[in-house]
Design a protein around this motif. Structure first.
Motif, PDB file in Angstrom:
ATOM      1  N   ALA A  18       0.812  -1.316  -0.069  1.00 26.25           N
ATOM      2  CA  ALA A  18       0.074   0.132   0.172  1.00 26.25           C
ATOM      3  C   ALA A  18       0.803   1.153  -0.026  1.00 26.25           C
ATOM      4  O   ALA A  18       0.469   2.319  -0.669  1.00 26.25           O
ATOM      5  N   PHE A  19       1.989   1.310   0.685  1.00 24.91           N
ATOM      6  CA  PHE A  19       2.856   2.541   0.815  1.00 24.91           C
ATOM      7  C   PHE A  19       3.364   2.701  -0.516  1.00 24.91           C
ATOM      8  O   PHE A  19       3.659   3.850  -0.965  1.00 24.91           O
ATOM      9  N   LEU A  20       4.001   1.604  -1.282  1.00 27.77           N
ATOM     10  CA  LEU A  20       4.568   1.786  -2.595  1.00 27.77           C
ATOM     11  C   LEU A  20       3.612   2.387  -3.476  1.00 27.77           C
ATOM     12  O   LEU A  20       4.157   3.055  -4.393  1.00 27.77           O
ATOM     13  N   ALA A  21       2.348   1.622  -3.522  1.00 29.52           N
ATOM     14  CA  ALA A  21       1.163   2.135  -4.640  1.00 29.52           C
ATOM     15  C   ALA A  21       1.115   3.658  -4.316  1.00 29.52           C
ATOM     16  O   ALA A  21       0.578   4.122  -5.418  1.00 29.52           O
ATOM     17  N   GLU A  22       0.982   4.084  -3.147  1.00 30.08           N
ATOM     18  CA  GLU A  22       0.778   5.575  -2.936  1.00 30.08           C
ATOM     19  C   GLU A  22       2.066   6.553  -3.269  1.00 30.08           C
ATOM     20  O   GLU A  22       1.853   7.486  -3.868  1.00 30.08           O
ATOM     21  N   LYS A  23       3.218   5.971  -2.427  1.00 29.29           N
ATOM     22  CA  LYS A  23       4.441   6.982  -2.713  1.00 29.29           C
ATOM     23  C   LYS A  23       5.307   6.611  -3.884  1.00 29.29           C
ATOM     24  O   LYS A  23       6.011   7.698  -4.091  1.00 29.29           O
ATOM     25  N   PHE A  24       5.279   5.481  -4.360  1.00 27.45           N
ATOM     26  CA  PHE A  24       6.017   5.337  -5.566  1.00 27.45           C
ATOM     27  C   PHE A  24       5.498   5.848  -6.654  1.00 27.45           C
ATOM     28  O   PHE A  24       4.653   4.752  -7.297  1.00 27.45           O
ATOM     29  N   THR A  25       5.517   6.905  -7.252  1.00 29.63           N
ATOM     30  CA  THR A  25       4.524   7.782  -7.962  1.00 29.63           C
ATOM     31  C   THR A  25       5.195   7.404  -9.470  1.00 29.63           C
ATOM     32  O   THR A  25       6.284   7.126  -9.531  1.00 29.63           O
ATOM     33  N   PRO A  26       4.344   7.601 -10.474  1.00 31.51           N
ATOM     34  CA  PRO A  26       4.713   7.444 -11.770  1.00 31.51           C
ATOM     35  C   PRO A  26       6.003   8.099 -12.286  1.00 31.51           C
ATOM     36  O   PRO A  26       6.693   7.518 -12.924  1.00 31.51           O
ATOM     37  N   ASP A  27       6.139   9.626 -11.931  1.00 33.90           N
ATOM     38  CA  ASP A  27       7.290  10.179 -12.120  1.00 33.90           C
ATOM     39  C   ASP A  27       8.613   9.575 -11.665  1.00 33.90           C
ATOM     40  O   ASP A  27       9.744   9.445 -12.082  1.00 33.90           O
ATOM     41  N   LEU A  28       8.440   9.033 -10.308  1.00 33.46           N
ATOM     42  CA  LEU A  28       9.602   8.363  -9.814  1.00 33.46           C
ATOM     43  C   LEU A  28       9.655   6.952 -10.259  1.00 33.46           C
ATOM     44  O   LEU A  28      10.920   6.608 -10.599  1.00 33.46           O
ATOM     45  N   ARG A  29       8.594   6.251 -10.787  1.00 31.21           N
ATOM     46  CA  ARG A  29       8.973   4.972 -11.769  1.00 31.21           C
ATOM     47  C   ARG A  29       9.955   5.273 -13.023  1.00 31.21           C
ATOM     48  O   ARG A  29      10.463   4.666 -13.395  1.00 31.21           O
ATOM     49  N   GLU A  30       9.350   6.522 -13.510  1.00 26.37           N
ATOM     50  CA  GLU A  30       9.851   6.834 -14.992  1.00 26.37           C
ATOM     51  C   GLU A  30      11.403   7.162 -14.604  1.00 26.37           C
ATOM     52  O   GLU A  30      12.571   6.700 -15.190  1.00 26.37           O
ATOM     53  N   GLY A  31      11.715   7.857 -13.499  1.00 23.57           N
ATOM     54  CA  GLY A  31      13.163   8.147 -13.122  1.00 23.57           C
ATOM     55  C   GLY A  31      13.786   7.018 -12.692  1.00 23.57           C
ATOM     56  O   GLY A  31      15.195   6.844 -13.224  1.00 23.57           O
ATOM     57  N   ALA A  32      13.435   6.015 -12.042  1.00 24.97           N
ATOM     58  CA  ALA A  32      14.118   4.785 -11.804  1.00 24.97           C
ATOM     59  C   ALA A  32      14.323   3.986 -12.827  1.00 24.97           C
ATOM     60  O   ALA A  32      15.360   3.182 -12.933  1.00 24.97           O
ATOM     61  N   ALA A  33      13.540   3.763 -13.982  1.00 28.14           N
ATOM     62  CA  ALA A  33      13.520   3.079 -15.223  1.00 28.14           C
ATOM     63  C   ALA A  33      14.816   3.650 -15.968  1.00 28.14           C
ATOM     64  O   ALA A  33      15.397   2.678 -16.630  1.00 28.14           O
ATOM     65  N   ARG A  34      15.150   4.963 -15.586  1.00 27.82           N
ATOM     66  CA  ARG A  34      16.207   5.501 -16.709  1.00 27.82           C
ATOM     67  C   ARG A  34      17.620   5.193 -15.957  1.00 27.82           C
ATOM     68  O   ARG A  34      18.496   5.603 -16.525  1.00 27.82           O
TER      69      ARG A  34
END
Length: 401
Positions: A18-34
């Motif tokens: 639940a924490f990751l679903a809320e706090k690991f936002t799409p922009d953070l996901r995109e940054g991590a993927a790069r």
């Protein structure tokens, strides 16, 4: 050895998700993927650090009395697995995961009170000064000298492959404080702020194009003696303690499984030269299934280690070496097969080109952003933290060979 999660473990797993679903936002996901390096860079790392610190989860292995969450070994495993599966940024480990436990075990009360809260908050950003030109895997041959002069040590020498020294403001160092006798017996563990006069940081670009590592030069640097950790000439004992955390102190199965799932998806979706995806080739599927079996073995080895820790056992150096060896080689195998599955679309690093055309999708899909950079970066995985040859030696010694 009972590996069955309890009701509390399952509740904690739900909390993490639940924490990751809320706090690991799409922009953070995109940054991590790069990210193609070992650790997340710059503002991405600082942002995720702040989020975890606010939650109280920035130091999963720390006891509650030092500001950690006080988790059980199984909770730590669950947390790291879920973060790995989600693809969260890998935060620099030199402070929280390495230097922090050393200060807890060997530091003075004053050092604990000063350094540990600043590690948690991110005010202190640490790098590791171990390797030197000519002293990598043979770390005991290091030549950086520290000579006591009143209330200071005067340090001269250099450190190399120093991850994130260009971002950090503190460094922990192995230095030679005694020349005579066995080489392991004359080493001390010293802390130093990187803004001291005489410290110069010069960048080293890896062949993947990442600026992760540096060389640090120390020219008559006066380090206050109060920053000595433990006793003088106790550094080798402290370093061995630290390396158990670097080589086997966490769980990698989640991230490996996430990369394995990415490999399968690429192999199924990416058309090859004949128009058919590589997944249609039974020989390629067999190679992937072999990796899946190896990842499963790593996962169960980590689970056994977690169960042993939960039963009160101490960290086993041989097990840490087995995991370090297995994980580093698996990272290379997964990167290689992913590049093969992408074919020619894997050749270019598209992160920088797309910075000029932010609305364009990468050629070959999102998976084609970093495969070659990741492949090249993982070449170092079997060297840093103790080379594969060193790990095999430790394992052989533990078996009496």
């Amino acid at each position: 050895m009972d590996m069955t999660p309890t009701a509390d473990d399952l509740a904690f797993e739900s909390e993490v998700r639940a924490f990751l679903a809320e706090k690991f936002t799409p922009d953070l996901r995109e940054g991590a993927a790069r990210q193609a390096g070992v650790f997340a860079e710059g503002e991405l790392a600082r942002t995720w650090h702040r989020i975890l610190h606010e939650k109280g989860w920035i130091a999963p292995t720390w006891p509650r009395e030092h500001g950690g969450p006080g988790w059980t070994p199984m909770q730590r495993y669950i947390y790291e697995r879920e973060c790995g599966l989600a693809g969260t940024p890998s935060l620099p480990a030199m402070g929280i995961a390495l230097c922090g436990p050393v200060i807890m075990a060997f530091g003075s009360e004053a050092q604990k009170a000063f350094f540990l809260p600043k590690m948690l908050s991110g005010e202190h950003y640490w790098c590791q000064g171990f390797s030197e030109p000519g002293s990598g895997s043979d770390l005991a041959s290091l030549r950086t000298r520290a000579v006591r002069d009143g209330d200071h040590y005067v340090v001269n020498g250099s450190k190399i492959w120093t991850t994130h020294a260009h971002e950090a403001n503190w460094i922990f160092l192995l230095v030679r404080t005694r020349a005579e006798g066995p080489k392991q017996a004359g080493i001390s563990f010293l802390l130093a702020p990187l803004d001291l006069p005489g410290i110069t940081v010069t960048p080293i670009l890896s062949m993947s194009g990442e600026h992760e590592v540096n060389q640090v030069f120390l020219d008559n640097v006066r380090v206050p003696a109060e920053y000595l950790v433990g006793e003088e000439n106790q550094g080798w004992e402290i370093a061995k303690y630290l390396l158990t955390f670097e080589r086997g102190g966490g769980s990698s199965a989640g991230r490996l499984n996430a990369q394995l799932a990415r490999l399968k998806q690429v192999a199924k979706e990416q058309p090859g030269e004949d128009g058919a995806p590589l997944w249609d080739d039974p020989r390629f599927r067999e190679r992937v299934m072999r990796l899946e079996t190896e990842v499963m073995a790593i996962d169960w080895t980590e689970r056994r280690q977690i169960a042993s820790l939960a039963a009160g056992a101490v960290t086993n150096g041989a097990t840490a070496s087995i995991l370090k060896l297995s994980v580093s080689e698996m990272l290379q195998k997964l990167a290689q097969l992913t590049s093969e599955a992408l074919g020619s679309d894997a050749l270019a690093d598209q992160r920088h080109a797309l910075g000029l055309h932010a609305n364009e999708a990468p050629i070959g899909g999102a998976y084609a952003l970093t495969p070659t950079a990741r492949y090249l970066n993982t070449r170092a995985a079997t060297i840093f933290g103790g080379s594969s040859e060193i790990q095999r030696g430790i394992i052989a010694k533990s078996l009496g060979l």
